[in-house]
Design a protein around this motif. Structure first.
Motif, mmCIF file in Angstrom:
data_model
loop_
_atom_site.group_PDB
_atom_site.id
_atom_site.type_symbol
_atom_site.label_atom_id
_atom_site.label_comp_id
_atom_site.label_asym_id
_atom_site.label_seq_id
_atom_site.Cartn_x
_atom_site.Cartn_y
_atom_site.Cartn_z
ATOM 1 N N PRO A 175 2.796 9.104 -5.174
ATOM 2 C CA PRO A 175 3.640 8.016 -5.687
ATOM 3 C C PRO A 175 3.248 7.621 -7.121
ATOM 4 C CG PRO A 175 2.124 7.199 -4.010
ATOM 5 C CD PRO A 175 1.999 8.688 -4.007
ATOM 6 N N LEU A 176 2.015 7.946 -7.513
ATOM 7 C CA LEU A 176 1.575 7.656 -8.877
ATOM 8 C C LEU A 176 2.354 8.502 -9.868
ATOM 9 C CD1 LEU A 176 -2.305 7.378 -8.866
ATOM 10 C CD2 LEU A 176 -0.655 5.709 -9.677
ATOM 11 N N TYR A 177 2.576 9.767 -9.472
ATOM 12 C CA TYR A 177 3.229 10.685 -10.404
ATOM 13 C C TYR A 177 4.740 10.677 -10.266
ATOM 14 C CZ TYR A 177 -1.169 12.149 -12.186
ATOM 15 O OH TYR A 177 -2.377 12.134 -12.829
ATOM 16 N N SER A 178 5.238 10.269 -9.086
ATOM 17 C CA SER A 178 6.687 10.215 -8.941
ATOM 18 C C SER A 178 7.218 8.904 -9.507
ATOM 19 C CB SER A 178 7.063 10.342 -7.463
ATOM 20 O OG SER A 178 6.556 9.229 -6.757
ATOM 21 N N GLY A 179 6.303 7.986 -9.899
ATOM 22 C CA GLY A 179 6.741 6.745 -10.535
ATOM 23 C C GLY A 179 6.997 5.635 -9.546
ATOM 24 N N ARG A 180 6.675 5.848 -8.267
ATOM 25 C CA ARG A 180 6.944 4.782 -7.299
ATOM 26 C C ARG A 180 5.945 3.649 -7.402
ATOM 27 N NH1 ARG A 180 6.548 7.005 -2.571
ATOM 28 N NH2 ARG A 180 6.327 4.939 -1.698
ATOM 29 N N ILE A 181 4.755 3.928 -7.946
ATOM 30 C CA ILE A 181 3.800 2.836 -8.172
ATOM 31 C C ILE A 181 4.011 2.312 -9.580
ATOM 32 C CG2 ILE A 181 1.362 2.284 -8.478
ATOM 33 C CD1 ILE A 181 0.684 4.046 -6.180
ATOM 34 N N ILE A 206 0.826 -1.200 0.000
ATOM 35 C CA ILE A 206 0.000 0.000 0.000
ATOM 36 C C ILE A 206 0.864 1.256 0.000
ATOM 37 C CG2 ILE A 206 -1.957 -1.129 1.137
ATOM 38 C CD1 ILE A 206 -1.144 0.681 3.598
ATOM 39 N N HIS A 207 0.322 2.321 -0.571
ATOM 40 C CA HIS A 207 1.019 3.609 -0.648
ATOM 41 C C HIS A 207 0.118 4.711 -0.118
ATOM 42 C CE1 HIS A 207 4.102 2.046 -3.495
ATOM 43 N NE2 HIS A 207 3.108 1.288 -3.928
ATOM 44 N N ILE A 208 0.678 5.512 0.785
ATOM 45 C CA ILE A 208 0.009 6.753 1.185
ATOM 46 C C ILE A 208 1.083 7.820 1.114
ATOM 47 C CG2 ILE A 208 -1.251 7.982 2.990
ATOM 48 C CD1 ILE A 208 -1.958 5.142 4.130
ATOM 49 N N GLY A 209 1.058 8.629 0.076
ATOM 50 C CA GLY A 209 2.132 9.597 -0.124
ATOM 51 C C GLY A 209 3.467 8.882 -0.211
ATOM 52 N N GLY A 210 4.435 9.353 0.563
ATOM 53 C CA GLY A 210 5.760 8.765 0.534
ATOM 54 C C GLY A 210 5.856 7.487 1.348
#
Lengths: 637, 461
Positions: free
Chosen positions: A273-279, A171-175
């Motif tokens: 994280p969607l836009y920074s490419g982490r997902i 799961i991702h919530i921000g960083g």
């Protein structure tokens, strides 16, 4: 048992069918297999999380509601349980045509979950066991058991994997990110890695859920109320009006984002994280996060959002339309810009979740794996999203897993008989490149696949498998007889000229009631008032009759289209066809066809990348072949 | 690509039957080069297959006896850069049925098998070189009856029709998507109104109707128009036929009843092939053979698209003349008053006009040529009847049927919308319309299309 155990493993018990995963797919699968009389185990991480609704607190909606009715028509659970636990139900798309009306119910989540658990516990032939399925035991390309993380091995003849979003869940919530299943339940990493180790084609998808906020901190006066229906509505053909009347009806609320909301999102986009490419996982285009909406529809100054209760006794409110993976701090900030939510307190933040799934083109239309006998999969693991999609697949996999052990024919559906057929055909033929959701627009013959006739389409088939109980059988045949009787009456009853005059209708005398009903200006209630039948008709019977008679012309047209469709489905393709040596096929198509081995021309035509030109080549090829080698009498086609 | 396919190498005479200056024998398949080397001895050192796409002079021989058949040219096209996408060899020999047949025979003796009708085109289609419309266009080019018909087929071969059909198909698909989107996202999307959908359908239907008008023109260009010359005996029908053909084709004598059988001749009228049938004159027959001839004339009159009713300016209106006018009921017709060598016979025209006021009257002299060019102009006008288009895109019955079906479904959808019924019901017919259009371009896969291909290209058995 002749299979090899790993170190620390022991044989715990023996079953016929084991279902791994207790979500909506797993529940229907386990219940269906048990109903067919096979000894079934439901293996779940935590029995308390059975039939969890980790995202929206609702069941139904466009297309999905037909699916729920189809589940019901085949003796599944979801429809009845939704009717028992709903706290608001209404009909969508009224006035948009008979094929597309859709029921949607707000569900009391904890109650639904609890009721399902109880129902499964009281199902004969079914055991429930806590444990993480770690690997399958496969001998000679056939499943013969499931091993859990702690080393218990359950022997079986068929296994149905319904692991949802738990496989390598992240799961991702921000960083912030963390290995986890949905709603804070633990992830199940072992099975995901195991499936990859088998060399199966896997995908990585992403989905998200919005924040839950505290009801007591919302100013509802600043929002629009959305009440439920006061008229009797139900998913299940068996639900009685008393059940509906005994349920509370709680409203939902509607509010809108504004420029200020959008500005906060734009300012913080780099923290998503969607836009920074982490997902890395691929998310569904049809269910965008709020940041997606703001970026992709930059010219829109407002997006709507719905405030939906999570349950009758819960203070949590689900904010539909605001799924996000931005940091919690940003989520709180943009929430506070929305009318009614200025003082809102977040109970659970929105999060995005990535998970492993199987590419479903590896499955047959029975949901059994093409290469591994006895290995079925269903639900989100197959790349779908949605409780309804999962439940329908679970039901089909459960039926087929049991049928394979009972020497019964495998059950498959087509695009012309059900939404289940549309969905499974899409999955196994086209595969998935984003989480798959069923849409009305995916069903070419939707005028035939209505929610009013799911039972007509499917209940007799289900009956022949032994899936339905006496109560449903009686109700079904009574309804069928009532429809036939009333249809006959309407087709036979002729109006003379004075009757027509009294009704103010300009027509030749001798017009039948059925013909009258087909006129756009006529409606069935009026007909019934003037010319009542001998016995009272149920609302289900009336609905079916009105639609089939009023839209008879259109239904006939669609039936003709289905005929054409079946012409292509009837043209069988031999399993040993050497596609790589058929002249005229494009290289890409030949390879896809060789790998996929479609059953017939119709299915071949739906494989992505196989063009109509390729289909013409195939048609010519098999026609030439047929002419050169005519089938001799007595030969099997 | 084309190699490794388990297909035989085929050969056929590619030029039309009959005598001409030149004949071409075409060989296609993986063995084309081998076949060629067995029957062609180049003058130079180099073999044609060593130098693709270059014409080389040489001797064409019988493979077993090595006997010389002809001197000629050979050219080789290596797969996939050939018409069929296979290896193709062509032999250009002297014209004349005998020589060409001998060369073909040599090719067959050297390992090729005789191609079935349309098989080269079929292989090109299977090789992905042509789409269905293009394959059909090739057949039409071969069978084209006039330069303009040829132009239509060439237009299709270039893909212009497919492009236009694809655009219409895309618009219907877009409409279906928009209707469905409104249903799938009831809370997010503003529905198209019935009027909006209706208007967009009307535009598509207009385009289809334009194409259909074209289709009628295309059909005329491709198939020509059948025309029957009818009249009492000795009014000069055969002379008129000859005058129109501008050369003597049928025997013309002064004894009544000479033309007992029907004589058909074709001539080009503004690019349209007109097939003129000269019929036996109508009168009470004296002998059985003549009676049969007269019956044939009546039948021909019923079949023809345009009737030319011929009258004699030098004689009063007789019984047969009046019967003639009754044959013209409900048909395209022209009244020709022949033998107006110096002046129009207005009096006779007046008498004819009474029972048949709607049929135009032309004064003509087959003998002097007076009024002939006016007659031709009038015939053109009547045949084209408002469908004239110098560059039609469609000349194929299958395409015409599909367009008619699409247009029908669209009007049904429009009717549904105009009755204010839900748009989702109209979607049923919009889908059918789209499928009908897709059958032209081949974007809709259908077993029926293949049936038609098999009927046209004469495959299998």
């Amino acid at each position: 048992m002749s299979f090899k155990l790993a170190e620390n493993e022991y044989i715990a018990e023996t079953y016929q069918v084991i279902v791994v995963g207790g979500g909506h797919a797993g529940c229907e699968a386990a219940a269906a297999a048990a109903r067919l009389g096979v000894n079934t185990l439901l293996l779940t991480l935590n029995p308390e999380s059975i039939a969890l609704l980790p995202c929206n607190p609702s069941i139904g909606g466009a297309a999905k509601s037909v699916l729920v009715r189809e589940i019901d028509a085949m003796g599944g659970i979801m429809a009845r349980l939704a009717d028992e636990t709903q706290i608001q139900i209404r009909m969508l798309n009224t006035g948009k045509g008979p094929a597309v009306q859709a029921l949607r119910a707000q569900i009391d989540k904890p109650y639904y979950s609890r009721r399902m658990h109880h129902l499964l516990e009281s199902t004969p032939n079914l055991s429930i066991r806590a444990g993480e399925g770690a690997r399958l035991i496969i001998e000679n390309n056939k499943v013969c058991g499931v091993a859990t993380a702690v080393g218990a091995v359950f022997a079986c003849d068929a296994v149905i994997l319904t692991c949802g979003t738990y496989l390598n869940g992240l799961i991702h919530i921000g960083g912030f990110s963390q290995r986890s299943g949905p709603s804070g339940y633990p992830a199940a990493p072992l099975m995901g890695d195991y499936l990859r180790s088998l060399g199966l084609e896997m995908g990585r998808f992403k989905t998200g859920t919005p924040a839950r906020v505290d009801k007591n901190t919302i100013d509802f006066d600043k929002t629009e109320v959305q009440p439920g229906s006061k008229e009797f509505l139900a998913f299940s053909y068996l639900t009685k009006e008393e059940t509906f009347r005994a349920r509370p009806s709680v409203p939902c609320y509607l509010s809108y984002t504004n420029e200020q909301t959008h500005q906060i999102i734009r300012d913080n986009l780099h923290r998503s994280p969607l836009y920074s490419g982490r997902i890395e996982g691929i998310g569904p285009r049809y269910c965008p996060s709020l940041e997606d909406k703001v970026v992709r529809f930059a010219d829109r100054t407002a997006h709507q959002l719905f405030l939906e209760p999570e349950g009758l006794n819960s203070r949590e409110i689900y904010v539909q339309g605001m799924s996000s993976s931005l940091p919690e701090e940003v989520q709180a900030a943009f929430m506070h810009t929305i009318p009614g939510l200025e003082r809102v307190k977040i109970i659970r933040p929105a999060y995005a979740i990535e998970y492993d799934c199987l590419q479903p083109t590896q499955l047959k239309a029975t949901l059994e794996h093409k290469e591994i006998k006895g290995f079925f999969s269903a639900g989100q693991l197959n790349g779908t999203s949605g409780y309804e999609e999962a439940a329908a697949q679970g039901l089909l996999a459960g039926i087929n897993a049991a049928a394979s052990l009972l020497d019964k024919e495998q059950l498959t559906f087509t695009r012309a008989d059900s939404y289940i057929g549309v969905m499974v055909d899409d999955l196994v033929t086209k595969g998935v490149s984003e989480p798959y959701r069923l849409f009305t627009s995916l069903a070419e013959y939707r005028l035939l696949l209505r929610q009013d006739n799911a039972d007509t389409r499917l209940t007799e088939i289900a009956d022949s498998y032994g899936l339905i109980d006496e109560e449903r059988r009686r109700a079904y045949y009574e309804k069928k007889e009532a429809i036939e009787k009333e249809s006959r009456r309407l087709r036979d009853f002729r109006l003379n000229s004075s009757a027509l005059q009294a009704l103010g209708i300009d027509a030749k005398s001798g017009l039948t009631l059925a013909e009258l009903l087909r006129r756009p200006e006529a409606n069935y209630e009026q007909v019934l008032q003037h010319y009542p039948p001998d016995s009272q008709l149920s609302s289900q019977v009336k609905e079916s009759i009105e639609i089939t008679l009023k839209y008879e012309g259109y239904i006939q047209k669609q039936l003709k289209q289905v005929e054409r469709f079946k012409n292509l489905e009837k043209k069988k393709l031999p399993a040993d066809l050497d596609y790589l040596n058929i002249k005229g096929l494009s290289n890409e198509s030949a390879q896809k066809l060789a790998r996929f081995k479609p059953d017939n021309i119709g299915q071949a035509s739906r494989i992505t990348g196989v063009s109509p030109a390729d289909i013409n080549v195939l048609l010519i090829y098999i026609e030439q072949h047929r002419r050169m080698f005519p089938v001799k009498q007595g030969d099997k086609q | 690509m084309a190699q490794n396919r388990n297909l035989q190498t085929i050969a056929a005479i590619a030029t039309p039957a009959g005598s001409g200056g030149l004949a071409v024998i075409r060989i296609s398949g993986s063995e084309a080069a081998a076949v060629l080397s067995r029957i062609f001895l180049p003058m130079a050192e180099k073999l044609p297959q060593a130098d693709p796409r270059r014409m080389l002079l040489g001797k064409i021989i019988e493979p077993q006896t090595k006997k010389l058949i002809d001197e000629g040219l050979a050219v080789f096209f290596a797969a996939p850069a050939s018409f069929t996408t296979e290896d193709v060899a062509e032999l250009h020999c002297h014209g004349g049925a005998f020589v060409a047949a001998a060369v073909l025979k040599a090719a067959l003796a050297a390992g090729a098998v005789l191609a079935k009708p349309g098989e080269f085109t079929l292989r090109a289609f299977l090789g992905g070189r042509l789409d269905l419309v293009q394959a059909e266009a090739i057949r039409d080019i071969i069978e084209a009856k006039s330069l303009q018909a040829l132009a239509v087929s060439q237009n299709q071969l270039a893909g212009h029709l497919s492009e236009q059909i694809n655009l219409l198909e895309d618009e219907l698909l877009q409409l279906l998507a928009e209707i469905a989107a409104g249903v799938d996202f009831p809370e997010d999307i503003d529905l198209l109104s019935n009027e909006q959908i209706d208007q967009r359908l009307a535009l598509v239907n207009n385009s289809i109707n334009e194409l259909l008008k074209d289709a009628e023109m295309g059909r005329l260009l491709k198939e020509g128009v059948s025309c029957a010359l009818l009249g009492a005996v000795n009014v000069g029908k055969s002379s008129l036929l000859n005058a129109l053909l501008q050369e003597e084709r049928v025997i013309v004598t002064a004894s009544p009843g000479t033309t007992r059988d029907i004589v058909e001749e074709g001539f080009l009228l503004s690019g349209i092939k007109v097939v003129l049938a000269d019929t036996a004159g109508l009168r009470v027959a004296k002998e059985e053979a003549e009676q049969i001839g007269i019956e044939k004339s009546r039948k021909k009159a019923a079949e023809a698209e345009l009737l030319l009713l011929v009258f004699d300016a030098t004689r009063p209106l007789g019984e047969q003349d009046k019967e003639l006018l009754s044959l013209a009921q409900g048909k395209k017709a022209l009244i020709i008053i022949n033998k107006c060598d110096f002046a129009d016979n207005e009096e006779l025209a007046g008498q004819i006009k009474q029972p048949a006021p709607q049929i135009p009257i032309m004064f003509v002299s087959a003998k002097t040529g007076r009024g002939l060019s006016e007659l031709k102009a009038k015939m053109t006008e009547i045949i084209l009847g408002g469908v004239y288009n110098a560059e039609p895109k469609i000349n194929n019955l299958r395409h015409q049927e599909a367009l008619l079906a699409a247009s029908f479904y669209i009007s049904q959808a429009q009717e549904t919308l105009q009755q204010n019924l839900p748009a989702d019901l109209a979607a049923v017919d919009i889908l059918s319309a789209r499928n009908a259009l897709g059958e032209i371009s081949g974007r809709t896969a259908s077993a029926d299309i293949i049936e038609k291909i098999f009927a046209t290209f004469c495959l299998g058995k």
